[in-house]
Design an enzyme around this catalytic site. Structure first.
Site, mmCIF file in Angstrom:
data_model
loop_
_atom_site.group_PDB
_atom_site.id
_atom_site.type_symbol
_atom_site.label_atom_id
_atom_site.label_comp_id
_atom_site.label_asym_id
_atom_site.label_seq_id
_atom_site.Cartn_x
_atom_site.Cartn_y
_atom_site.Cartn_z
ATOM 1 N N ARG A 1 -2.171 9.499 16.359
ATOM 2 C CA ARG A 1 -1.396 8.313 16.719
ATOM 3 C C ARG A 1 -0.999 8.315 18.187
ATOM 4 O O ARG A 1 -0.749 7.259 18.758
ATOM 5 C CB ARG A 1 -0.150 8.193 15.842
ATOM 6 C CG ARG A 1 0.838 9.306 15.977
ATOM 7 C CD ARG A 1 2.052 9.081 15.091
ATOM 8 N NE ARG A 1 2.864 7.987 15.579
ATOM 9 C CZ ARG A 1 3.527 7.135 14.809
ATOM 10 N NH1 ARG A 1 3.457 7.252 13.503
ATOM 11 N NH2 ARG A 1 4.261 6.201 15.323
ATOM 12 N N PHE B 1 -7.058 2.339 5.899
ATOM 13 C CA PHE B 1 -6.385 1.088 5.519
ATOM 14 C C PHE B 1 -6.644 -0.074 6.461
ATOM 15 O O PHE B 1 -6.141 -1.169 6.252
ATOM 16 C CB PHE B 1 -4.875 1.296 5.372
ATOM 17 C CG PHE B 1 -4.183 1.910 6.571
ATOM 18 C CD1 PHE B 1 -4.069 1.236 7.773
ATOM 19 C CD2 PHE B 1 -3.618 3.164 6.462
ATOM 20 C CE1 PHE B 1 -3.418 1.794 8.847
ATOM 21 C CE2 PHE B 1 -2.961 3.740 7.540
ATOM 22 C CZ PHE B 1 -2.859 3.045 8.737
ATOM 23 N N LYS C 1 2.501 4.622 1.195
ATOM 24 C CA LYS C 1 2.898 5.237 2.467
ATOM 25 C C LYS C 1 2.820 6.740 2.272
ATOM 26 O O LYS C 1 3.592 7.327 1.514
ATOM 27 C CB LYS C 1 4.321 4.819 2.847
ATOM 28 C CG LYS C 1 4.900 5.574 4.050
ATOM 29 C CD LYS C 1 4.195 5.141 5.331
ATOM 30 C CE LYS C 1 4.769 5.882 6.535
ATOM 31 N NZ LYS C 1 4.345 7.314 6.569
ATOM 32 N N LYS D 1 7.679 -0.603 6.305
ATOM 33 C CA LYS D 1 7.599 0.582 5.442
ATOM 34 C C LYS D 1 8.889 0.712 4.642
ATOM 35 O O LYS D 1 9.986 0.513 5.161
ATOM 36 C CB LYS D 1 7.335 1.839 6.261
ATOM 37 C CG LYS D 1 8.318 2.087 7.398
ATOM 38 C CD LYS D 1 7.883 3.275 8.245
ATOM 39 C CE LYS D 1 8.822 3.468 9.429
ATOM 40 N NZ LYS D 1 8.421 4.587 10.297
ATOM 41 N N ARG E 1 5.549 -2.373 17.136
ATOM 42 C CA ARG E 1 6.278 -2.137 15.895
ATOM 43 C C ARG E 1 6.964 -3.451 15.523
ATOM 44 O O ARG E 1 8.155 -3.643 15.745
ATOM 45 C CB ARG E 1 7.298 -1.015 16.082
ATOM 46 C CG ARG E 1 7.905 -0.522 14.774
ATOM 47 C CD ARG E 1 9.028 0.469 15.032
ATOM 48 N NE ARG E 1 8.569 1.695 15.630
ATOM 49 C CZ ARG E 1 8.050 2.731 14.972
ATOM 50 N NH1 ARG E 1 7.905 2.656 13.658
ATOM 51 N NH2 ARG E 1 7.677 3.824 15.596
ATOM 52 N N GLU F 1 0.833 -1.200 0.000
ATOM 53 C CA GLU F 1 0.000 0.000 0.000
ATOM 54 C C GLU F 1 0.871 1.253 0.000
ATOM 55 O O GLU F 1 2.027 1.230 0.428
ATOM 56 C CB GLU F 1 -0.899 0.025 1.235
ATOM 57 C CG GLU F 1 -1.835 -1.163 1.343
ATOM 58 C CD GLU F 1 -2.639 -1.167 2.629
ATOM 59 O OE1 GLU F 1 -3.623 -1.917 2.696
ATOM 60 O OE2 GLU F 1 -2.263 -0.430 3.575
ATOM 61 N N GLU G 1 -4.845 7.257 7.549
ATOM 62 C CA GLU G 1 -4.073 8.498 7.551
ATOM 63 C C GLU G 1 -4.915 9.591 6.926
ATOM 64 O O GLU G 1 -5.852 9.324 6.160
ATOM 65 C CB GLU G 1 -2.770 8.345 6.768
ATOM 66 C CG GLU G 1 -1.678 7.590 7.504
ATOM 67 C CD GLU G 1 -0.327 7.771 6.839
ATOM 68 O OE1 GLU G 1 0.351 8.773 7.139
ATOM 69 O OE2 GLU G 1 0.049 6.909 6.032
#
Length: 515
Positions: free
Chosen positions: A232, A298, A212, A380, A374, A210, A261
């Site tokens: 966030r 997303f 970024k 990413k 994470r 996807e 986002e």
């Protein structure tokens, strides 16, 4: 429990580099705390007050210098109550009343307790006991699996409450914590990927690739006509983004929790400056406050009574696709391709970059939503090495930059979560950004009002820099230095605890990870 016990444990934790020793000391303190003290103790150990900001800054603390008490007498409950009163003191004459309350509190504290309280109130409690370590200590104190404690924390977003539940109710109390529409969960985060090819190799064929975006992370909850939006960092911004609220309210559902986002686009559909997006949230930095925001969703964590957070990503995406395609006015779905060939994945990356975005995120379609983590399930990939670093100081400029705070000192996080200097830079700064730094930094100075070529700053700001790599260095304590760092933007949507680590910088020695 006396405040002195918390202070002694804080000092012991700061004095050791051993994670096990830190966790053991914290767990012992939590066990000894009474049930109504655990939340305050857990919060203080992670460097924050239960009340958040209490309206007391450096100037107030400097003016409130009083002689310390000879003996310890302050209890955890008394201090927490005093902080609550400070936070609630507003209106006409509040500054004078706060000065009096603060003087009374500090006057009842010993010298060590005064230093602890000042550090706590200014965000300077650097004891190597950040969120993850305190959660480990909670698990140790309650004799519970760390995974159980972490999951409850991720779903509740409140470390002190998680600690209190663990110690009072054990596994049953924590397992009762569920996803609640209207209560934000900590967002799942992506790890840096070295390259698109390596990310695809690591995650296999069952992935989605996807765009970024260079935007702001949002989490949106809808319960009937009530729509709420968080950033966030779980800061609510609902009132600042009515256009996002309206788009979510138009969806054909009753209850939902969506992840995505948002960013400001120009008339050609290309992203505007990051500061233009963040200006809508009242965040620091110059930008256009009237920029219209567009949502790009997303993920879907809940839909009309069905929790999806533990479902694999492909099921969450199926549900999201059904929701967004059912209405022609639905918010935009994040562009991407499921199960792409390597050639298709490269096309997605090229399209993202061509549209002015940062790169792509490669996601494992079999992974559940790991709130607050994470991990490697999301990676990413950007074509430029970037790092999010803590601003530790700034130097007064010379020449055309005389009178401006210019060259900034950059820090990455060590194993204890403490920022360690890895370089400096003045490159990439516009006149507008220099003016903002010069106006903003003095209020963040560790020693306000002091003269000198360097202004040491409290570690509160995160800046994103582009770098050409890293090199070994004996100049900095981390043994590594940045090569040709240049400022891209300030990350007002990130806390210092979310900055990149020394390991991420060291990975660039071999031309490795991107940011």
């Amino acid at each position: 429990m006396l405040l002195a016990e918390v202070v002694a444990t804080s000092a012991a934790v700061a004095a050791t580099r051993s994670r096990t020793a830190k966790s053991t000391a914290l767990a012992d303190l939590l066990r000894r705390a009474d049930a109504d003290e655990v939340e305050a103790v857990a919060s203080w150990l992670s460097g924050e007050t239960l009340q958040g900001r209490v309206g007391v800054g450096w100037r107030t603390l400097a003016a409130a210098q009083v002689a310390p008490a000879a003996e310890s007498s302050l209890t955890v409950g008394a201090v927490d109550s005093a902080l609550g009163t400070l936070a609630a003191t507003t209106g006409a004459g509040s500054a004078r009343r706060r000065d009096g309350l603060l003087g009374d509190l500090l006057g009842a504290a010993t010298a060590d307790e005064q230093r602890f309280l000042v550090a706590l109130l200014t965000g300077e409690l650097r004891q190597g006991a950040l969120e993850g370590l305190v959660l480990d200590a909670v698990a140790r104190a309650a004799e519970l699996p760390v995974a159980t404690v972490r999951r409850a924390f991720m779903l509740s977003g409140r470390l002190p409450r998680t600690a209190a539940l663990a110690l009072a109710q054990g596994a049953a109390g924590l397992e009762a914590v569920r996803l609640e529409v209207g209560r934000p969960v900590r967002p799942m985060l992506a790890s840096p990927g070295s390259s698109l090819a390596e990310a695809l190799t690591a995650l296999g064929e069952d992935v989605t690739v996807e765009f970024k975006l260079d935007g702001a992370r949002i989490q949106v909850h809808r319960d009937g006509d009530v729509v709420r939006v968080w950033t966030r960092t779980l800061r609510e911004v609902t009132d600042a983004v009515p256009e996002l609220v309206a788009r979510i309210r138009a969806l054909p559902c009753t209850r939902a929790v969506l992840d995505g986002e948002t960013l400001a686009l120009d008339d050609d559909g290309r992203p505007r400056a990051f500061q233009d997006t963040m200006s809508r949230f009242g965040s620091a930095g110059p930008g256009e406050a009237d920029a219209l925001l567009s949502p790009f969703l997303f993920d879907l964590l809940h839909l009309d009574g069905r929790d999806l957070i533990d479902e694999p990503l492909h099921e969450r995406l199926d549900a999201l696709a059904g929701l967004l395609t059912a209405d022609e006015h639905a918010p935009l779905r994040m562009p991407g391709v499921r199960r792409p060939t390597p050639e298709q994945a490269e096309t997605v990356l090229d399209d993202a970059l061509g549209a002015g975005h940062e790169g792509v995120v490669v996601k494992d379609l079999t992974a559940p939503y790991a709130a607050g983590r994470r991990g490697k399930a999301w990676q990413k990939v950007k074509p430029v090495h970037t790092l999010d670093l803590v601003v530790l100081g700034a130097e007064w400029g010379y020449g055309r930059r005389t009178g401006s705070l210019s060259n900034i000192h950059l820090g990455a996080l060590d194993a204890d979560g403490e920022p360690v200097m890895v370089g400096k830079t003045f490159k990439g700064m516009t006149d507008e950004l220099l003016a903002w730094q010069t106006a903003t930094f003095p209020a963040l100075a560790r020693e306000p009002g002091t003269d000198g070529p360097v202004v040491a700053l409290r570690p509160e700001l995160v800046v994103e820099v582009a770098v050409d790599g890293a090199q070994r260095s004996v100049r900095y304590p981390g043994g590594v230095a940045l090569r040709f760092a240049r400022v891209l933007r300030y990350r007002s949507d990130k806390t210092p605890a979310e900055a990149d680590t020394l390991d991420a910088v060291r990975a660039l020695l071999a031309g490795g990870a991107t940011g």
